[in-house]
Design a protein around this motif. Structure first.
Motif, PDB file in Angstrom:
ATOM      1  N   ASP A 151       0.825  -1.207   0.000  1.00 20.85           N
ATOM      2  CA  ASP A 151       0.000   0.000   0.000  1.00 20.85           C
ATOM      3  C   ASP A 151       0.858   1.256   0.000  1.00 20.85           C
ATOM      4  O   ASP A 151       0.488   2.276  -0.594  1.00 20.85           O
ATOM      5  N   LEU A 152       1.984   1.186   0.667  1.00 18.78           N
ATOM      6  CA  LEU A 152       2.914   2.317   0.688  1.00 18.78           C
ATOM      7  C   LEU A 152       3.426   2.614  -0.718  1.00 18.78           C
ATOM      8  O   LEU A 152       3.509   3.774  -1.141  1.00 18.78           O
ATOM      9  N   VAL A 153       3.743   1.562  -1.464  1.00 20.26           N
ATOM     10  CA  VAL A 153       4.193   1.726  -2.852  1.00 20.26           C
ATOM     11  C   VAL A 153       3.082   2.362  -3.684  1.00 20.26           C
ATOM     12  O   VAL A 153       3.329   3.263  -4.501  1.00 20.26           O
ATOM     13  N   THR A 154       1.842   1.927  -3.469  1.00 18.64           N
ATOM     14  CA  THR A 154       0.698   2.488  -4.201  1.00 18.64           C
ATOM     15  C   THR A 154       0.522   3.970  -3.909  1.00 18.64           C
ATOM     16  O   THR A 154       0.277   4.776  -4.813  1.00 18.64           O
ATOM     17  N   LEU A 155       0.650   4.349  -2.635  1.00 21.95           N
ATOM     18  CA  LEU A 155       0.547   5.768  -2.278  1.00 21.95           C
ATOM     19  C   LEU A 155       1.663   6.576  -2.935  1.00 21.95           C
ATOM     20  O   LEU A 155       1.448   7.688  -3.416  1.00 21.95           O
ATOM     21  N   GLY A 156       2.876   6.020  -2.940  1.00 27.55           N
ATOM     22  CA  GLY A 156       3.982   6.711  -3.596  1.00 27.55           C
ATOM     23  C   GLY A 156       3.703   6.943  -5.065  1.00 27.55           C
ATOM     24  O   GLY A 156       3.989   8.016  -5.608  1.00 27.55           O
ATOM     25  N   GLU A 157       3.132   5.945  -5.730  1.00 33.12           N
ATOM     26  CA  GLU A 157       2.805   6.093  -7.146  1.00 33.12           C
ATOM     27  C   GLU A 157       1.737   7.162  -7.357  1.00 33.12           C
ATOM     28  O   GLU A 157       1.787   7.925  -8.333  1.00 33.12           O
ATOM     29  N   LEU A 158       0.764   7.229  -6.445  1.00 25.54           N
ATOM     30  CA  LEU A 158      -0.274   8.246  -6.557  1.00 25.54           C
ATOM     31  C   LEU A 158       0.319   9.648  -6.474  1.00 25.54           C
ATOM     32  O   LEU A 158      -0.052  10.543  -7.242  1.00 25.54           O
ATOM     33  N   PHE A 159       1.265   9.836  -5.550  1.00 28.04           N
ATOM     34  CA  PHE A 159       1.894  11.146  -5.366  1.00 28.04           C
ATOM     35  C   PHE A 159       3.083  11.360  -6.306  1.00 28.04           C
ATOM     36  O   PHE A 159       3.726  12.403  -6.266  1.00 28.04           O
ATOM     37  N   LYS A 160       3.393  10.328  -7.107  1.00 29.52           N
ATOM     38  CA  LYS A 160       4.536  10.361  -8.025  1.00 29.52           C
ATOM     39  C   LYS A 160       5.831  10.613  -7.261  1.00 29.52           C
ATOM     40  O   LYS A 160       6.655  11.449  -7.638  1.00 29.52           O
ATOM     41  N   ARG A 161       5.996   9.851  -6.191  1.00 28.16           N
ATOM     42  CA  ARG A 161       7.186   9.912  -5.349  1.00 28.16           C
ATOM     43  C   ARG A 161       7.589   8.491  -4.960  1.00 28.16           C
ATOM     44  O   ARG A 161       6.744   7.593  -4.897  1.00 28.16           O
ATOM     45  N   PRO A 162       8.876   8.235  -4.671  1.00 28.87           N
ATOM     46  CA  PRO A 162       9.253   6.921  -4.151  1.00 28.87           C
ATOM     47  C   PRO A 162       8.582   6.676  -2.806  1.00 28.87           C
ATOM     48  O   PRO A 162       8.306   7.625  -2.054  1.00 28.87           O
ATOM     49  N   TRP A 163       8.316   5.413  -2.484  1.00 26.96           N
ATOM     50  CA  TRP A 163       7.591   5.106  -1.249  1.00 26.96           C
ATOM     51  C   TRP A 163       8.291   5.652  -0.013  1.00 26.96           C
ATOM     52  O   TRP A 163       7.642   6.079   0.948  1.00 26.96           O
TER      53      TRP A 163
ATOM     54  N   TYR B  56       9.613   8.375   0.394  1.00 32.93           N
ATOM     55  CA  TYR B  56       9.353   9.811   0.532  1.00 32.93           C
ATOM     56  C   TYR B  56       8.332  10.089   1.629  1.00 32.93           C
ATOM     57  O   TYR B  56       8.364  11.130   2.275  1.00 32.93           O
ATOM     58  N   LEU B  57       7.410   9.140   1.846  1.00 34.57           N
ATOM     59  CA  LEU B  57       6.356   9.336   2.830  1.00 34.57           C
ATOM     60  C   LEU B  57       6.817   9.084   4.261  1.00 34.57           C
ATOM     61  O   LEU B  57       6.058   9.340   5.207  1.00 34.57           O
ATOM     62  N   LEU B  58       8.023   8.596   4.436  1.00 33.84           N
ATOM     63  CA  LEU B  58       8.483   8.225   5.771  1.00 33.84           C
ATOM     64  C   LEU B  58       9.129   9.381   6.518  1.00 33.84           C
ATOM     65  O   LEU B  58       9.338   9.304   7.728  1.00 33.84           O
ATOM     66  N   SER B  59       9.455  10.451   5.818  1.00 29.18           N
ATOM     67  CA  SER B  59      10.098  11.581   6.473  1.00 29.18           C
ATOM     68  C   SER B  59       9.158  12.224   7.478  1.00 29.18           C
ATOM     69  O   SER B  59       7.947  12.331   7.262  1.00 29.18           O
ATOM     70  N   ASP B  60       9.713  12.672   8.600  1.00 28.51           N
ATOM     71  CA  ASP B  60       8.914  13.367   9.611  1.00 28.51           C
ATOM     72  C   ASP B  60       8.769  14.856   9.303  1.00 28.51           C
ATOM     73  O   ASP B  60       8.034  15.558   9.997  1.00 28.51           O
ATOM     74  N   GLU B  61       9.475  15.334   8.283  1.00 30.11           N
ATOM     75  CA  GLU B  61       9.421  16.752   7.949  1.00 30.11           C
ATOM     76  C   GLU B  61       8.291  17.035   6.967  1.00 30.11           C
ATOM     77  O   GLU B  61       7.936  16.189   6.140  1.00 30.11           O
ATOM     78  N   VAL B  62       7.743  18.242   7.037  1.00 35.44           N
ATOM     79  CA  VAL B  62       6.711  18.617   6.079  1.00 35.44           C
ATOM     80  C   VAL B  62       7.325  18.737   4.693  1.00 35.44           C
ATOM     81  O   VAL B  62       8.509  19.053   4.541  1.00 35.44           O
ATOM     82  N   GLU B  63       6.527  18.458   3.678  1.00 32.90           N
ATOM     83  CA  GLU B  63       6.981  18.582   2.293  1.00 32.90           C
ATOM     84  C   GLU B  63       6.996  20.054   1.905  1.00 32.90           C
ATOM     85  O   GLU B  63       6.029  20.773   2.139  1.00 32.90           O
ATOM     86  N   ARG B  64       8.088  20.495   1.305  1.00 37.52           N
ATOM     87  CA  ARG B  64       8.204  21.892   0.885  1.00 37.52           C
ATOM     88  C   ARG B  64       8.457  21.940  -0.623  1.00 37.52           C
ATOM     89  O   ARG B  64       9.436  21.387  -1.106  1.00 37.52           O
ATOM     90  N   PHE B  65       7.579  22.626  -1.336  1.00 39.38           N
ATOM     91  CA  PHE B  65       7.756  22.828  -2.762  1.00 39.38           C
ATOM     92  C   PHE B  65       8.519  24.124  -2.997  1.00 39.38           C
ATOM     93  O   PHE B  65       8.487  25.028  -2.153  1.00 39.38           O
ATOM     94  N   PRO B  66       9.178  24.247  -4.148  1.00 37.99           N
ATOM     95  CA  PRO B  66       9.884  25.500  -4.434  1.00 37.99           C
ATOM     96  C   PRO B  66       8.928  26.664  -4.601  1.00 37.99           C
ATOM     97  O   PRO B  66       7.756  26.488  -4.972  1.00 37.99           O
ATOM     98  N   ASP B  67       9.426  27.855  -4.320  1.00 40.09           N
ATOM     99  CA  ASP B  67       8.646  29.080  -4.512  1.00 40.09           C
ATOM    100  C   ASP B  67       8.291  29.221  -5.987  1.00 40.09           C
ATOM    101  O   ASP B  67       9.158  29.143  -6.859  1.00 40.09           O
ATOM    102  N   LEU B  68       7.009  29.426  -6.287  1.00 41.48           N
ATOM    103  CA  LEU B  68       6.556  29.504  -7.678  1.00 41.48           C
ATOM    104  C   LEU B  68       6.846  30.845  -8.338  1.00 41.48           C
ATOM    105  O   LEU B  68       6.497  31.046  -9.496  1.00 41.48           O
ATOM    106  N   GLY B  69       7.457  31.767  -7.623  1.00 43.90           N
ATOM    107  CA  GLY B  69       7.715  33.067  -8.222  1.00 43.90           C
ATOM    108  C   GLY B  69       6.419  33.827  -8.402  1.00 43.90           C
ATOM    109  O   GLY B  69       5.482  33.695  -7.616  1.00 43.90           O
ATOM    110  N   GLN B  70       6.317  34.620  -9.456  1.00 44.03           N
ATOM    111  CA  GLN B  70       5.115  35.412  -9.691  1.00 44.03           C
ATOM    112  C   GLN B  70       4.116  34.592 -10.508  1.00 44.03           C
ATOM    113  O   GLN B  70       4.412  34.160 -11.614  1.00 44.03           O
TER     114      GLN B  70
END
Length: 376
Positions: free
Chosen positions: A49-61, A63-77
């Motif tokens: 199920d972890l692999v399935t969730l990773g595929e849904l988010f397009k991330r390796p499984w 990736y979901l194990l980190s305790d840190e919040v996910e941060r995306f790059p600043d989109l600029g303007q």
């Protein structure tokens, strides 16, 4: 079946970044995971199920194990609006923006001396658009003779992308599946990347690329739809159109003729002239309006009919290596192989930077350099 504990904090941040609801994830993920509970507290999840969730988010499984919040790059303007409303960035857009940010990060680390150029004369939004366009065209060094002599729209695209590459700008061509986006750009330090949509025609991609380069020059990079609801978008459109269609070129091509004969004649003339001048119909219309050749009312009529003729975007498939090359851009790919040849990175690193598996790197190289003479 082994289970692994997934971080609720990480999971919540991934939902928030993509603007996904719990119900949407539950519907899209074909698993027995209690996603509602997972958003509240850490939960043990079976590996499959972890692999399935990773595929849904397009991330390796993992990736979901980190305790840190996910941060995306600043989109600029963000210069988009849809029905005059601000739209949050979609998961598809965030993914593309992350890919562009990765190109800049790698370029800054591996090729720091290869920086992008802008005209030496300072350009601001107060600079007349025609003046800015003249400065940009002079820097890109594309002559009118070269523009008119290309054999087709793809040759025209190659001409302008090569000009941007010579000025140190990375240009990537990717399928942008977010319908609110036509193109975007990002600049960090001495590095800049422009991303255009392969769902657009080559002429439209040229216009998008020059529009985005204007943003680079103005230091207003970010997400664009190229519509004219904001002053900065209208300005960049005007500059891009004037760079592609200088007044002396239009004076020569329009001598003794005018628009306003009939809708059929005007549309036919617009199409023929855009092909002859190797520019998009949108760019030509903007230029004709801005120089007073046609009125705002005539512009809106012609633009409305042009929009109705515009076909839906289609994804192109079946050509793995040309698509892979376009995704990162030829300038970036050449630089990566230069770093490999210098021993700065190995083939595995190159594969990661180019978005292909390690065993495909040499074929990628062969396709890249074999197609240098005739591919955009």
């Amino acid at each position: 079946m082994p289970t692994i504990v997934v971080s609720a904090e990480r999971f919540r941040s991934m939902l928030a970044n993509r603007h996904w609801s719990i119900d949407e994830v539950a519907r899209r993920a074909a698993t027995d995971v209690d996603v509602r509970g997972l958003a509240v507290q850490d939960q043990p999840v079976e590996f499959a199920d972890l692999v399935t969730l990773g595929e849904l988010f397009k991330r390796p499984w993992s990736y979901l194990l980190s305790d840190e919040v996910e941060r995306f790059p600043d989109l600029g303007q963000d210069n988009r609006t849809v029905a005059n409303q601000r739209m949050p960035a979609s998961a598809e857009l965030l993914e593309e923006y992350e890919a562009a940010a990765a190109v800049l990060e790698a370029a800054e680390e591996l090729f720091p001396a290869q920086t992008y150029e802008v005209p030496s004369a300072r350009i601001t939004r107060d600079t007349p658009a025609a003046e800015s366009a003249s400065l940009i065209r002079a820097l890109l060094d594309v002559t009118l003779e070269e523009q008119l002599a290309v054999k087709d729209e793809f040759a025209a695209l190659r001409l302008w992308i090569a000009a941007l590459h010579r000025r140190g700008v990375y240009v990537a061509q990717r399928r942008l599946r977010d319908k609110t986006v036509r193109a975007f750009s990002k600049a960090e330090g001495g590095q800049a990347v422009i991303v255009v949509d392969t769902g657009d025609t080559p002429y439209a991609r040229i216009f998008s690329a020059l529009h985005e380069y204007c943003h680079v020059v103005l230091r207003t990079t970010g997400i664009c739809d190229l519509d004219e609801h904001r002053d900065v978008e209208r300005y960049c459109n005007a500059v891009a159109a004037a760079a592609l269609l200088p007044s002396d070129l239009l004076d020569r091509e329009l001598a003794g003729s005018s628009f306003g004969v009939s809708p059929e004649v005007d549309d036919d003339r617009l199409i023929r002239l855009s092909h002859h001048l190797r520019v998009s119909q949108a760019a030509l219309l903007i230029r004709l309006r801005d120089r007073g050749t046609i009125s705002q009312d005539t512009y809106e009529e012609l633009e409305g009919r042009r929009q109705s003729r515009r076909p839906g975007k289609k994804a192109k498939g079946g050509q793995y290596y040309p698509t892979a090359i376009n995704k990162v851009g030829r300038r970036f790919a050449r630089n990566v192989f230069g770093a490999v040849d210098e021993g700065a990175i190995d083939r595995q690193d190159a594969g990661a930077l180019l978005g292909v598996r390690e065993h495909s790197v040499e074929r990628f190289r062969a396709e890249l350099f074999a197609g240098e003479a005739d591919a955009p």
